[in-house]
Design a protein around this motif. Structure first.
Motif, PDB file in Angstrom:
ATOM      1  N   ASP A 191      91.620  -7.045  46.582  1.00  0.00           N
ATOM      2  CA  ASP A 191      92.810  -5.685  46.370  1.00  0.00           C
ATOM      3  C   ASP A 191      93.989  -6.111  47.684  1.00  0.00           C
ATOM      4  OD1 ASP A 191      93.887  -4.434  45.369  1.00  0.00           O
ATOM      5  OD2 ASP A 191      92.892  -2.350  45.813  1.00  0.00           O
ATOM      6  N   VAL A 192      93.840  -7.090  47.742  1.00  0.00           N
ATOM      7  CA  VAL A 192      95.077  -7.053  49.090  1.00  0.00           C
ATOM      8  C   VAL A 192      96.318  -7.656  49.051  1.00  0.00           C
ATOM      9  CG1 VAL A 192      95.639  -7.794  51.302  1.00  0.00           C
ATOM     10  CG2 VAL A 192      93.312  -7.118  50.841  1.00  0.00           C
ATOM     11  N   LEU A 193      96.441  -8.655  47.691  1.00  0.00           N
ATOM     12  CA  LEU A 193      97.459  -9.195  46.632  1.00  0.00           C
ATOM     13  C   LEU A 193      98.962  -8.416  47.287  1.00  0.00           C
ATOM     14  CD1 LEU A 193      98.515 -12.180  45.869  1.00  0.00           C
ATOM     15  CD2 LEU A 193      98.103 -11.102  43.713  1.00  0.00           C
ATOM     16  N   SER A 194      98.560  -7.091  46.918  1.00  0.00           N
ATOM     17  CA  SER A 194     100.050  -6.714  46.823  1.00  0.00           C
ATOM     18  C   SER A 194     100.518  -6.104  48.478  1.00  0.00           C
ATOM     19  CB  SER A 194     100.033  -5.855  45.809  1.00  0.00           C
ATOM     20  OG  SER A 194      99.343  -3.957  45.873  1.00  0.00           O
ATOM     21  N   ASP A 243     107.458 -21.090  64.697  1.00  0.00           N
ATOM     22  CA  ASP A 243     107.939 -19.657  64.359  1.00  0.00           C
ATOM     23  C   ASP A 243     107.244 -18.312  63.491  1.00  0.00           C
ATOM     24  OD1 ASP A 243     110.759 -21.435  63.553  1.00  0.00           O
ATOM     25  OD2 ASP A 243     109.355 -22.457  62.017  1.00  0.00           O
ATOM     26  N   TYR A 244     106.244 -18.572  65.064  1.00  0.00           N
ATOM     27  CA  TYR A 244     105.235 -17.654  64.728  1.00  0.00           C
ATOM     28  C   TYR A 244     105.693 -16.235  64.637  1.00  0.00           C
ATOM     29  CZ  TYR A 244     102.114 -14.221  67.103  1.00  0.00           C
ATOM     30  OH  TYR A 244     101.199 -12.923  66.576  1.00  0.00           O
ATOM     31  N   ARG A 245     104.918 -15.157  63.203  1.00  0.00           N
ATOM     32  CA  ARG A 245     106.120 -14.108  62.821  1.00  0.00           C
ATOM     33  C   ARG A 245     104.601 -13.644  62.660  1.00  0.00           C
ATOM     34  NH1 ARG A 245     109.917 -14.812  59.268  1.00  0.00           N
ATOM     35  NH2 ARG A 245     109.380 -17.163  58.640  1.00  0.00           N
ATOM     36  N   LEU A 246     104.688 -12.225  63.552  1.00  0.00           N
ATOM     37  CA  LEU A 246     103.952 -11.476  63.190  1.00  0.00           C
ATOM     38  C   LEU A 246     103.989 -10.773  62.203  1.00  0.00           C
ATOM     39  CD1 LEU A 246     100.674  -9.916  63.490  1.00  0.00           C
ATOM     40  CD2 LEU A 246     101.831  -8.624  65.470  1.00  0.00           C
ATOM     41  N   LEU A 247     103.983 -10.448  60.876  1.00  0.00           N
ATOM     42  CA  LEU A 247     105.013 -10.007  59.940  1.00  0.00           C
ATOM     43  C   LEU A 247     103.895  -7.792  60.138  1.00  0.00           C
ATOM     44  CD1 LEU A 247     104.875 -11.963  57.354  1.00  0.00           C
ATOM     45  CD2 LEU A 247     106.788 -11.861  58.826  1.00  0.00           C
ATOM     46  N   ARG A 248     102.959  -8.346  60.265  1.00  0.00           N
ATOM     47  CA  ARG A 248     102.303  -6.970  60.129  1.00  0.00           C
ATOM     48  C   ARG A 248     101.249  -6.523  60.853  1.00  0.00           C
ATOM     49  NH1 ARG A 248     106.007  -3.176  57.666  1.00  0.00           N
ATOM     50  NH2 ARG A 248     104.923  -1.428  56.973  1.00  0.00           N
ATOM     51  N   LEU A 249     100.959  -6.044  61.400  1.00  0.00           N
ATOM     52  CA  LEU A 249      99.899  -5.333  62.015  1.00  0.00           C
ATOM     53  C   LEU A 249      99.622  -3.349  62.130  1.00  0.00           C
ATOM     54  CD1 LEU A 249      97.696  -6.051  64.388  1.00  0.00           C
ATOM     55  CD2 LEU A 249      99.669  -5.445  65.914  1.00  0.00           C
ATOM     56  N   GLU A 250      98.537  -3.310  61.085  1.00  0.00           N
ATOM     57  CA  GLU A 250      98.793  -1.406  60.685  1.00  0.00           C
ATOM     58  C   GLU A 250      97.598  -1.249  60.624  1.00  0.00           C
ATOM     59  OE1 GLU A 250     101.027  -1.309  57.533  1.00  0.00           O
ATOM     60  OE2 GLU A 250     100.401  -2.302  56.184  1.00  0.00           O
ATOM     61  N   ALA A 251      96.963   0.022  60.120  1.00  0.00           N
ATOM     62  CA  ALA A 251      95.531   0.534  60.154  1.00  0.00           C
ATOM     63  C   ALA A 251      95.663   0.460  58.772  1.00  0.00           C
ATOM     64  CB  ALA A 251      95.385   1.692  60.216  1.00  0.00           C
ATOM     65  N   VAL A 252      95.061   0.064  57.559  1.00  0.00           N
ATOM     66  CA  VAL A 252      95.397   0.064  55.891  1.00  0.00           C
ATOM     67  C   VAL A 252      93.836   0.723  55.281  1.00  0.00           C
ATOM     68  CG1 VAL A 252      96.302  -2.549  56.340  1.00  0.00           C
ATOM     69  CG2 VAL A 252      93.531  -2.666  55.930  1.00  0.00           C
ATOM     70  N   THR A 253      94.606   1.098  54.568  1.00  0.00           N
ATOM     71  CA  THR A 253      93.413   1.990  53.739  1.00  0.00           C
ATOM     72  C   THR A 253      92.630   1.193  51.852  1.00  0.00           C
ATOM     73  OG1 THR A 253      95.051   3.675  52.249  1.00  0.00           O
ATOM     74  CG2 THR A 253      94.421   4.277  53.918  1.00  0.00           C
ATOM     75  N   THR A 254      93.304   0.260  51.941  1.00  0.00           N
ATOM     76  CA  THR A 254      93.319  -0.756  50.185  1.00  0.00           C
ATOM     77  C   THR A 254      92.896  -1.390  51.083  1.00  0.00           C
ATOM     78  OG1 THR A 254      95.534  -0.870  50.184  1.00  0.00           O
ATOM     79  CG2 THR A 254      94.962   0.991  49.320  1.00  0.00           C
ATOM     80  N   GLY A 255      92.113  -1.870  50.288  1.00  0.00           N
ATOM     81  CA  GLY A 255      91.562  -3.615  50.179  1.00  0.00           C
ATOM     82  C   GLY A 255      90.472  -3.982  50.775  1.00  0.00           C
ATOM     83  N   GLN A 256      89.717  -4.953  50.985  1.00  0.00           N
ATOM     84  CA  GLN A 256      89.016  -5.549  52.340  1.00  0.00           C
ATOM     85  C   GLN A 256      89.075  -6.873  52.324  1.00  0.00           C
ATOM     86  OE1 GLN A 256      85.380  -3.240  52.451  1.00  0.00           O
ATOM     87  NE2 GLN A 256      85.258  -4.991  54.720  1.00  0.00           N
ATOM     88  N   ASP A 278      96.048 -20.948  46.221  1.00  0.00           N
ATOM     89  CA  ASP A 278      93.927 -20.963  46.322  1.00  0.00           C
ATOM     90  C   ASP A 278      93.725 -19.178  47.063  1.00  0.00           C
ATOM     91  OD1 ASP A 278      93.266 -22.585  44.459  1.00  0.00           O
ATOM     92  OD2 ASP A 278      92.659 -23.888  46.543  1.00  0.00           O
ATOM     93  N   LEU A 279      94.692 -18.723  48.086  1.00  0.00           N
ATOM     94  CA  LEU A 279      95.461 -17.825  48.904  1.00  0.00           C
ATOM     95  C   LEU A 279      95.092 -16.331  48.597  1.00  0.00           C
ATOM     96  CD1 LEU A 279      94.842 -16.568  52.205  1.00  0.00           C
ATOM     97  CD2 LEU A 279      97.363 -16.485  52.081  1.00  0.00           C
ATOM     98  N   SER A 280      95.992 -17.434  47.498  1.00  0.00           N
ATOM     99  CA  SER A 280      97.026 -15.240  47.004  1.00  0.00           C
ATOM    100  C   SER A 280      95.599 -15.312  45.645  1.00  0.00           C
ATOM    101  CB  SER A 280      98.224 -15.670  45.423  1.00  0.00           C
ATOM    102  OG  SER A 280      98.285 -16.965  44.647  1.00  0.00           O
ATOM    103  N   ALA A 281      94.936 -16.301  44.905  1.00  0.00           N
ATOM    104  CA  ALA A 281      93.991 -15.965  44.034  1.00  0.00           C
ATOM    105  C   ALA A 281      92.336 -14.564  44.505  1.00  0.00           C
ATOM    106  CB  ALA A 281      93.313 -17.285  43.402  1.00  0.00           C
ATOM    107  N   CYS A 282      92.427 -15.459  46.783  1.00  0.00           N
ATOM    108  CA  CYS A 282      91.150 -14.659  46.687  1.00  0.00           C
ATOM    109  C   CYS A 282      91.644 -13.238  47.712  1.00  0.00           C
ATOM    110  CB  CYS A 282      91.184 -15.675  48.012  1.00  0.00           C
ATOM    111  SG  CYS A 282      89.805 -14.838  49.690  1.00  0.00           S
ATOM    112  N   LEU A 283      92.994 -13.494  47.697  1.00  0.00           N
ATOM    113  CA  LEU A 283      93.844 -11.903  47.459  1.00  0.00           C
ATOM    114  C   LEU A 283      93.866 -10.820  46.534  1.00  0.00           C
ATOM    115  CD1 LEU A 283      96.643 -12.891  50.023  1.00  0.00           C
ATOM    116  CD2 LEU A 283      94.689 -11.372  50.713  1.00  0.00           C
TER     117      LEU A 283
END
Length: 127
Positions: free
Chosen positions: A111-114, A73-86, A102-107
């Motif tokens: 500043d990548v969670l949203s 079930d491999y799905r590439l959901l997003r591949l893009e340049a970003v301006t927020t978060g790191q 745990d992943l969402s806490a790190c995100l």
């Protein structure tokens, strides 16, 4: 201060059924190191999640490596340049999480969670 497009971070978001194969995780880690990508992965029970960040060329090459691993079930959901978060992981390294919590806490800390929640389909257009 103006943005320099050549150094704008590029990010990929991949979702799979699950990630349990240590051999595949080693290949992901090796590729992250080779391409100098910062990578976060959520392993164990479904879903498997991978987020990579780096230069456009590096991230695209890393994504091709992951695609060749033939995850269920491999799905590439997003591949893009970003301006927020790191991502908090240094280039060439992979940080592994055993739960979505745990992943969402790190995100959230980096500043990548949203961005992640929107592209995973948890929210529409932000928080």
């Amino acid at each position: 201060m103006s943005c320099n497009v050549s150094i704008m971070p590029f990010r990929a978001l991949i979702k799979t059924h699950h990630m349990t194969s240590r051999k595949k995780i080693q290949a992901i880690t090796k590729s992250a190191k080779h391409h100098s990508c910062s990578v976060l992965i959520k392993t164990g029970k479904p879903p498997g999640v991978m987020i990579a960040e780096g230069t456009e060329d590096a991230v695209k090459q890393w994504v091709e490596t992951v695609k060749r691993l033939r995850y269920k079930d491999y799905r590439l959901l997003r591949l893009e340049a970003v301006t927020t978060g790191q991502l908090s992981t240094t280039p060439g390294n992979v940080t592994e999480f055993g739960s979505m919590k745990d992943l969402s806490a790190c995100l959230e800390e980096c500043d990548v969670l949203s961005w992640w929640a929107e592209h995973m389909g948890f929210t529409k257009g932000g928080r």
